[in-house]
Enzyme design. Sequence first.
Site, PDB file in Angstrom:
ATOM      1  N   HIS A 163      -5.441  46.802  46.831  1.00  0.00           N
ATOM      2  CA  HIS A 163      -4.196  47.294  46.213  1.00  0.00           C
ATOM      3  C   HIS A 163      -3.290  47.829  47.322  1.00  0.00           C
ATOM      4  O   HIS A 163      -3.627  48.802  47.993  1.00  0.00           O
ATOM      5  CB  HIS A 163      -4.507  48.387  45.194  1.00  0.00           C
ATOM      6  CG  HIS A 163      -3.370  48.712  44.281  1.00  0.00           C
ATOM      7  ND1 HIS A 163      -2.264  49.429  44.685  1.00  0.00           N
ATOM      8  CD2 HIS A 163      -3.147  48.403  42.970  1.00  0.00           C
ATOM      9  CE1 HIS A 163      -1.427  49.555  43.676  1.00  0.00           C
ATOM     10  NE2 HIS A 163      -1.938  48.937  42.619  1.00  0.00           N
ATOM     11  N   CYS A 189      -2.151  32.839  16.122  1.00  0.00           N
ATOM     12  CA  CYS A 189      -1.877  31.510  15.576  1.00  0.00           C
ATOM     13  C   CYS A 189      -3.220  30.829  15.340  1.00  0.00           C
ATOM     14  O   CYS A 189      -4.205  31.487  15.049  1.00  0.00           O
ATOM     15  CB  CYS A 189      -0.967  30.705  16.509  1.00  0.00           C
ATOM     16  SG  CYS A 189      -1.614  30.472  18.172  1.00  0.00           S
TER      17      CYS A 189
END
Length: 621
Positions: free
Chosen positions: A543, A30
């Site tokens: 993690h 956009c």
Amino acid sequence: MAAPTKFDTIAHAVVEAVGGKDNINSATHCATRLRLTLKDRDKADKAKVESTKGVITVVESGGQFQIVIGNDVSRVFESVVANEGVSGEGGNASGGIGARLIDLVTSIFTPFLWVLAGTGLLKAFLATAVAFNGDIATTNTYAIFYAAADATFQFLPIFLAVTAAKKFKANQWVSIAIAGALIYSQTVALDALGGVTLYAWAGAGESLDFFGIPVIMPAYLSAVIPVILAVYVQSKFEIVLDKVLHSSIRNFVSPMVTVGVIVPATFIVIGPISDWLGTMLSEGVNWVWGLSPLVGGAILGGLWQVFVIFGLHWGFVPFMVQDLSTQGYSLLTGPLFAAVLAQGAAAAAVFIKTKNKDLKGVAGPAAISGIIAGITEPAIYGVTLRLKKPFIYGVIGGAIGGAIAASGGSAAEGFVLPGLITLTAAINIGNFTLQLIGTGLAMVIAFTLTLVLGFKDIPEEEEAVGDEAFDELDVEVGAPVEGTVIPLAEVADPAFASGALGHGAGIMPTSGTIVAPVDGEVITAMPHAYGIRTKGGLEVLVHIGIDTVKLEGKHFEPKVKQGDHVSRGDVLCEADIAALGAANFDTTTLVIVTNTKEGNHVTMSTDAKVGGADYLLTVVR
């Protein structure tokens, strides 16, 4: 072979950071954002994208991964498509009905946004010229300029046909033929009707029918809804024809039958229904505005930039364009000048007040872009929202100024991006003096509050180092959880074990309390994974478990969010280790240093077992 441009560099870095081109379904853009539809969001490293030079920030909204770049977004998009091999056809966003509608609007309107805005700006300049000298409107020169400025909006159905065809995967040239027939009805005189157009014939009260079926003929110049619905129906009709027509005749029979069916169907059913719907929407906006323009202006002026943050402002575009096509202006546009220029003024005040050279370097250009051209996303994400208080001051100014402008019925005549150079687009609608007062007051309020009440400035030494490797002496990294230490090469995940994602170690946890291994800022916060950047720029990833992303947050209770500052030992997450094991997930918790330079190395503790925050690694420069 030409050297890569800075736009090529940004494009490549972004694509790599979101998981590569294979993780991107489609891309579009956009005014300031590169909008990506991703296959797997968890493969995208938001913090890495945001640290890319040339990227302002990342917004996740409407089922899209939206990367705010600014005025150069179109060039980055071109490189993403041309050089990175990503599809630029647009895609279907995930999420609810609201997200899908926003995606539909952005996909259809944004490809020709700048043409629409540019020709709208030309109309604003013409309005300014007429305001100074009314005789200009009678000259041939004015007529030619006006034709150039107004043609885009009058023939809007053609533009919409092209982009809607891409969105709905219809034959683009057939879509243009359908849109052309709609415009033809209002522009070309027919001998069969006595030398007038279909629209003029029906408007004069003459009977118009198709094989005896009465036809109502609304105005199709500038129409929005009819052509979008017609192309949607066309796309479904073509699927049926592709199945029943033999390949030897399909190429010419399908367009013939499609045009021969969809055009009459639009004149008989789709067009009148669309015209009624569009009229109701336009009258609804005017009715709401008529109840209290002050309240409407305050709400829209105050919240417009909030809508911009989440990409929700696109939901207003169809209403505005529909108003423009039915009455020549939209009351929704009146308060927007105050909303936009207030944020630009707040950024200007930051430019004057901040002592941070880097922030000053961002605030100056962002203020100019916001005030002059109405492009506020660099100001919002790079300055005012980042500092919080200036954004609030801009909202306050926008609400007060928007209320004043709306109280006088001010509105823009064309589709323009609200800024200083397009302000004269509102010169002929409503009370332009109140528009000037409202917009000016909004800027004064935002500027003064930012300058006088101030904000928490960003010290030079606390600026993030971006994606550069760390700049500290030897750094000690703690264990994020109690358990047994495992050499990285022995963990079950090949990507981690290979060291491709960085150096570190694994821990087989005996507890579910996951703590920060270093002091720093949380740059990634997912239920199963947390990234922390130290003051010197070292980046450490924690993690929890292998492939636990598949659980979508189940069995994890995050205790921090992105942007938080943590100290070594602070709790990041509570994980239900027993539940993970029962679900057959490997619970090995990994500690990875993701940005060590070549020549640096990571040494691991020789202890077989560690407690939370105990020494685990040393990163040596």
